[in-house]
Design a protein around this motif. Structure first.
Motif, mmCIF file in Angstrom:
data_model
loop_
_atom_site.group_PDB
_atom_site.id
_atom_site.type_symbol
_atom_site.label_atom_id
_atom_site.label_comp_id
_atom_site.label_asym_id
_atom_site.label_seq_id
_atom_site.Cartn_x
_atom_site.Cartn_y
_atom_site.Cartn_z
ATOM 1 N N ASN A 146 0.871 -1.180 0.000
ATOM 2 C CA ASN A 146 0.000 0.000 0.000
ATOM 3 C C ASN A 146 0.904 1.225 0.000
ATOM 4 O O ASN A 146 1.621 1.470 0.969
ATOM 5 C CB ASN A 146 -0.900 -0.005 1.231
ATOM 6 N N ILE A 147 0.890 1.988 -1.075
ATOM 7 C CA ILE A 147 1.810 3.128 -1.205
ATOM 8 C C ILE A 147 1.062 4.446 -1.367
ATOM 9 O O ILE A 147 1.575 5.393 -1.951
ATOM 10 C CB ILE A 147 2.795 2.912 -2.375
ATOM 11 N N ASN A 148 -0.137 4.507 -0.840
ATOM 12 C CA ASN A 148 -0.847 5.787 -0.824
ATOM 13 C C ASN A 148 -0.158 6.745 0.149
ATOM 14 O O ASN A 148 0.376 6.330 1.177
ATOM 15 C CB ASN A 148 -2.298 5.585 -0.414
ATOM 16 N N PHE A 150 0.095 9.250 3.031
ATOM 17 C CA PHE A 150 -0.685 9.357 4.264
ATOM 18 C C PHE A 150 -0.487 10.739 4.895
ATOM 19 O O PHE A 150 0.548 11.003 5.500
ATOM 20 C CB PHE A 150 -0.246 8.259 5.231
ATOM 21 N N GLU A 160 -0.858 1.302 7.190
ATOM 22 C CA GLU A 160 -0.500 0.381 6.114
ATOM 23 C C GLU A 160 0.549 0.968 5.167
ATOM 24 O O GLU A 160 1.073 0.250 4.316
ATOM 25 C CB GLU A 160 -1.740 0.028 5.289
ATOM 26 N N THR A 161 0.837 2.251 5.287
ATOM 27 C CA THR A 161 1.692 2.948 4.333
ATOM 28 C C THR A 161 3.021 3.356 4.966
ATOM 29 O O THR A 161 3.133 3.440 6.189
ATOM 30 C CB THR A 161 0.989 4.210 3.817
ATOM 31 N N THR A 169 8.354 6.984 0.221
ATOM 32 C CA THR A 169 7.429 5.950 -0.248
ATOM 33 C C THR A 169 7.922 5.327 -1.544
ATOM 34 O O THR A 169 7.826 4.112 -1.751
ATOM 35 C CB THR A 169 6.019 6.539 -0.432
ATOM 36 N N CYS A 200 0.893 -3.009 -6.590
ATOM 37 C CA CYS A 200 0.927 -1.770 -5.806
ATOM 38 C C CYS A 200 -0.457 -1.123 -5.769
ATOM 39 O O CYS A 200 -1.114 -0.990 -6.797
ATOM 40 C CB CYS A 200 1.942 -0.812 -6.407
ATOM 41 N N ASP A 207 -7.423 8.085 -0.329
ATOM 42 C CA ASP A 207 -7.228 8.284 1.101
ATOM 43 C C ASP A 207 -8.557 8.452 1.834
ATOM 44 O O ASP A 207 -8.651 9.222 2.788
ATOM 45 C CB ASP A 207 -6.350 9.515 1.366
#
Length: 241
Positions: A146-148, A150, A160-161, A169, A200, A207
């Protein structure tokens, strides 16, 4: 649209036949059994594109559509077994017996890129082993990392990021994904095969989960071009590259 569907389906199926079918895996299709072994898509010496074209040419519309979900049905006429493209490995394989590493927000705080790579290698090894020896996971295609970005704790999934920084990231995803899919540092690395498949997520500017009756499937994220380019896209670019 038809070409896009065919390309997507072929990619998914060949991830199974190319990525999964290796010397470390016996849960494969029937490519060693007559008559399937005579199909060009089962010929591992042919170029990938040639195998893709052959496989897609043998699928009807219904079969194509049924491969567009994570729990893809089997295709008995071609010897292709059912396959579940949804396994989880955010900070460890989601299965009994797997190592659970710290949540990703903690891993990001280490600023240790070699650690991220080593964790990816360990998770992919355990993923292979669990797939081969148990029914804990349906496949070796993992919805991770999870590469959103944050930047608002109200989202609820920030743990999770790796955090709020696009550069960090991007570095994290490059190392973690390499560890999952195949790194020369891995003792069982084989450049011919994908060890496990990393996907990914969540593309992109994602978000919001559920807030005041608005869920993630209907949320309209309004992001300007500069913010997309500088904040939300770099990590996904790093994932692909």
């Amino acid at each position: 649209r038809a070409d896009m569907i065919k390309a997507t389906v072929a990619t998914l199926l060949l991830l199974f036949f190319i990525g999964v079918n290796s010397q470390y895996d016996y849960k494969v299709g029937n490519c060693e059994i007559y008559p399937y072994r005579d199909y060009p898509f089962c010929n591992f010496t042919l170029p990938v594109q040639e195998r893709v074209d052959d496989l897609v040419s043998r699928l009807n519309v219904s079969q194509l559509v049924n491969q567009m979900v994570n729990n893809a049905s089997d295709i008995p006429s071609l010897g292709i077994p059912a396959y579940d493209y949804w396994s989880e490995a955010l900070h460890g394989v989601t299965a009994n017996g797997a190592t659970s590493f710290p949540q990703v927000i903690g891993l990001g705080a280490t600023f240790n890129s070699s650690l991220w790579l080593d964790i990816g290698i360990t998770i992919s090894t355990e993923g292979r082993a669990l797939y081969l020896s148990t029914d804990e996971i349906g496949g070796i295609t993992f919805f991770a990392p999870n590469i959103n970005i944050f930047r608002d704790p109200r989202w609820g999934r920030g743990q999770e990021t790796p955090g709020e920084d696009p550069f960090l990231t991007s570095q994290y995803v490059a190392q973690y994904t390499t560890g999952l899919q195949g790194s020369p540092k891995d003792p069982i690395y084989d450049p011919k095969y994908i060890k496990v498949v990393s996907t990914c997520k969540h593309y992109d500017a994602y978000d919001l989960e559920n807030w005041e009756g608005i869920d993630r499937h209907h949320f309209n994220a309004i992001v300007n071009d500069q913010d997309f380019e500088e904040t939300y896209l770099p990590a996904f670019r790093s994932c692909v590259e």
